[in-house]
Write a protein that holds these residues in place. Structure first.
Motif, mmCIF file in Angstrom:
data_model
loop_
_atom_site.group_PDB
_atom_site.id
_atom_site.type_symbol
_atom_site.label_atom_id
_atom_site.label_comp_id
_atom_site.label_asym_id
_atom_site.label_seq_id
_atom_site.Cartn_x
_atom_site.Cartn_y
_atom_site.Cartn_z
ATOM 1 N N THR A 163 0.758 -1.103 0.015
ATOM 2 C CA THR A 163 -0.119 -0.282 -0.087
ATOM 3 C C THR A 163 0.879 1.151 0.012
ATOM 4 N N HIS A 164 0.275 2.149 -0.682
ATOM 5 C CA HIS A 164 0.767 3.660 -0.444
ATOM 6 C C HIS A 164 0.672 4.291 0.884
ATOM 7 N N CYS A 165 0.053 3.532 1.628
ATOM 8 C CA CYS A 165 0.005 4.199 3.252
ATOM 9 C C CYS A 165 -1.323 5.285 3.312
ATOM 10 N N GLY A 166 -2.095 5.376 2.405
ATOM 11 C CA GLY A 166 -3.366 6.239 2.632
ATOM 12 C C GLY A 166 -3.960 5.751 3.965
ATOM 13 N N TRP A 167 -4.358 6.845 5.030
ATOM 14 C CA TRP A 167 -5.003 6.232 5.981
ATOM 15 C C TRP A 167 -6.231 5.391 5.919
ATOM 16 N N SER A 168 -7.015 5.702 5.022
ATOM 17 C CA SER A 168 -8.196 5.013 4.589
ATOM 18 C C SER A 168 -8.157 3.546 4.172
ATOM 19 N N SER A 169 -7.025 3.531 3.277
ATOM 20 C CA SER A 169 -6.735 2.195 2.936
ATOM 21 C C SER A 169 -6.143 1.215 4.155
ATOM 22 N N ILE A 170 -5.481 1.953 4.768
ATOM 23 C CA ILE A 170 -4.782 1.318 6.011
ATOM 24 C C ILE A 170 -5.977 0.800 6.731
ATOM 25 N N ILE A 171 -6.782 1.643 7.117
ATOM 26 C CA ILE A 171 -8.072 1.049 8.078
ATOM 27 C C ILE A 171 -8.777 0.301 7.421
ATOM 28 N N GLU A 172 -9.106 0.114 5.927
ATOM 29 C CA GLU A 172 -9.687 -0.995 5.486
ATOM 30 C C GLU A 172 -8.834 -2.308 5.596
ATOM 31 N N ALA A 173 -7.561 -2.270 5.322
ATOM 32 C CA ALA A 173 -6.589 -3.460 5.491
ATOM 33 C C ALA A 173 -6.643 -4.159 7.078
ATOM 34 N N LEU A 174 -6.494 -3.256 8.046
ATOM 35 C CA LEU A 174 -6.494 -3.740 9.259
ATOM 36 C C LEU A 174 -7.646 -4.126 9.914
ATOM 37 N N LYS A 175 -8.788 -3.733 9.145
ATOM 38 C CA LYS A 175 -10.126 -3.961 9.505
ATOM 39 C C LYS A 175 -10.226 -5.343 9.372
ATOM 40 N N TYR A 176 -9.656 -6.105 8.504
ATOM 41 C CA TYR A 176 -9.513 -7.407 8.168
ATOM 42 C C TYR A 176 -8.162 -8.032 8.614
ATOM 43 N N GLY A 177 -7.308 -7.455 9.342
ATOM 44 C CA GLY A 177 -6.102 -8.261 9.800
ATOM 45 C C GLY A 177 -5.120 -8.503 8.556
ATOM 46 N N ARG A 178 -5.126 -7.784 7.574
ATOM 47 C CA ARG A 178 -4.352 -8.103 6.713
ATOM 48 C C ARG A 178 -2.445 -7.401 6.857
ATOM 49 N N ALA A 179 -1.583 -8.088 6.907
ATOM 50 C CA ALA A 179 -0.231 -7.798 6.954
ATOM 51 C C ALA A 179 0.000 -6.896 5.845
ATOM 52 N N LEU A 180 1.000 -5.876 6.299
ATOM 53 C CA LEU A 180 1.199 -4.732 5.339
ATOM 54 C C LEU A 180 2.648 -4.447 4.723
ATOM 55 N N ILE A 181 2.806 -4.159 3.534
ATOM 56 C CA ILE A 181 3.882 -3.727 2.919
ATOM 57 C C ILE A 181 3.992 -2.359 2.529
ATOM 58 N N PHE A 182 4.831 -1.458 3.299
ATOM 59 C CA PHE A 182 4.538 0.148 2.937
ATOM 60 C C PHE A 182 5.439 0.441 1.786
ATOM 61 N N PHE A 183 4.564 1.293 0.997
ATOM 62 C CA PHE A 183 5.346 1.990 -0.080
ATOM 63 C C PHE A 183 4.744 3.212 0.016
ATOM 64 N N SER A 184 5.237 4.038 0.711
ATOM 65 C CA SER A 184 4.641 5.552 1.054
ATOM 66 C C SER A 184 4.489 6.340 -0.198
ATOM 67 N N GLY A 185 3.481 7.002 -0.348
ATOM 68 C CA GLY A 185 3.200 7.618 -1.654
ATOM 69 C C GLY A 185 3.309 9.212 -1.588
ATOM 70 N N ALA A 186 2.342 9.954 -2.382
ATOM 71 C CA ALA A 186 2.705 11.360 -2.590
ATOM 72 C C ALA A 186 2.377 12.324 -1.476
#
Length: 274
Positions: A163-186
């Motif tokens: 993910t690009h680390c947008g807060w909304s996308s992070i919330i969606e992912a952690l709502k379902y317990g998905r592990a994250l690979i961070f590629f911070s964006g713009a």
């Protein structure tokens, strides 16, 4: 606005002029940070909760989802990596190719939502490497335009999210317990979000050159595999799964909204003109 003045400066001015500050977070996730901001701002800082989105009922526009679901249904639980870099991230063709090759080298099944780069009136440049889709077709889906991201993240076959680390996308992912690979964006906050979540050990950030932001496909592949399947990534997968208790807790979210409503009702009317 003056283009020479940073976004952080304008945010600081806004905070100085307001009577209170609201934040899309909660004490269960960022207690120390909220307390620090109350001390720094010298005014109320009110968390409104994480506001996790609800999974909508199927609609007439779900034909694309049915095809995606059928593909996901054929994969093992938590085996699929989902990749989406948001609508505002604009990286070079070379960087996009390194990312693509790294995803390929990971040897994991994946769904990648790609946004092509506009090059002129009505024209789009396909930024992924030539022949890539055919080469990865047996284990990867490359999709364009809109995709039902929340439905994809909710599917049991998905185990990680690049993910690009947008807060909304992070919330969606952690709502379902998905592990994250961070590629911070713009946006200026996305690097900070990546550091925050890296510290909480729910994922790893892809290492990049501190001078020019470059990275290699080998590092991309190694980071993906470490988070998704390697034994040393157990801690990231376990911590991300544990986050469901906060990020997926609708009762907790509703309690914060109710508290915020009471705060607004009790706050002096004259103080509401920020």
């Amino acid at each position: 606005m003056d283009d020479d003045v940073s976004d952080f400066h304008w945010i600081g001015r806004l905070i100085q002029g307001c009577q209170f500050v609201i934040m899309r977070t909660c004490f269960e996730f960022e207690r120390d940070a909220i307390k620090l901001l109350i001390k720094l701002y010298q005014k109320p800082v009110v968390p409104v909760g994480l506001l996790p989105p609800l999974l909508a009922l199927p609609s007439n526009e779900d034909n694309k989802w049915e095809d995606i679901k059928s593909w996901l249904d054929s994969k093992r639980e938590k085996s699929v990596l989902y990749i989406a870099l948001g609508s505002e991230v604009n990286i070079s063709e070379e960087s996009m190719h390194q990312l693509a090759f790294g995803i390929e080298k990971s040897n994991l099944p994946f769904i990648w939502m790609v946004r092509n780069r506009p090059v002129g009136e009505g024209q789009m440049n396909d930024i992924i490497p030539p022949g890539y889709e055919k080469r990865v077709s047996k284990r990867g889906l490359v999709l364009r335009d809109w995709v039902p991201q929340l439905r994809i993240l909710a599917h049991s076959s998905v185990g990680g999210f690049l993910t690009h680390c947008g807060w909304s996308s992070i919330i969606e992912a952690l709502k379902y317990g998905r592990a994250l690979i961070f590629f911070s964006g713009a946006s200026s906050d996305q690097g900070l979000i990546a550091r925050l979540l890296h510290g909480k050990k729910v994922g790893l950030e892809i290492e990049r050159n501190e001078v020019d932001g470059s990275f290699t496909s080998d590092l991309v592949a190694a980071t993906i595999r470490r988070v998704m399947v390697e034994p040393e990534g157990v801690v990231f997968r376990a911590n991300a799964q544990a986050m469901r208790e906060v990020f997926g807790n609708e009762e907790l979210s509703n309690n914060y909204l109710n508290e915020f409503t009471r705060f607004i009702e009790e706050f002096s009317p004259s103080a509401c003109h920020c």
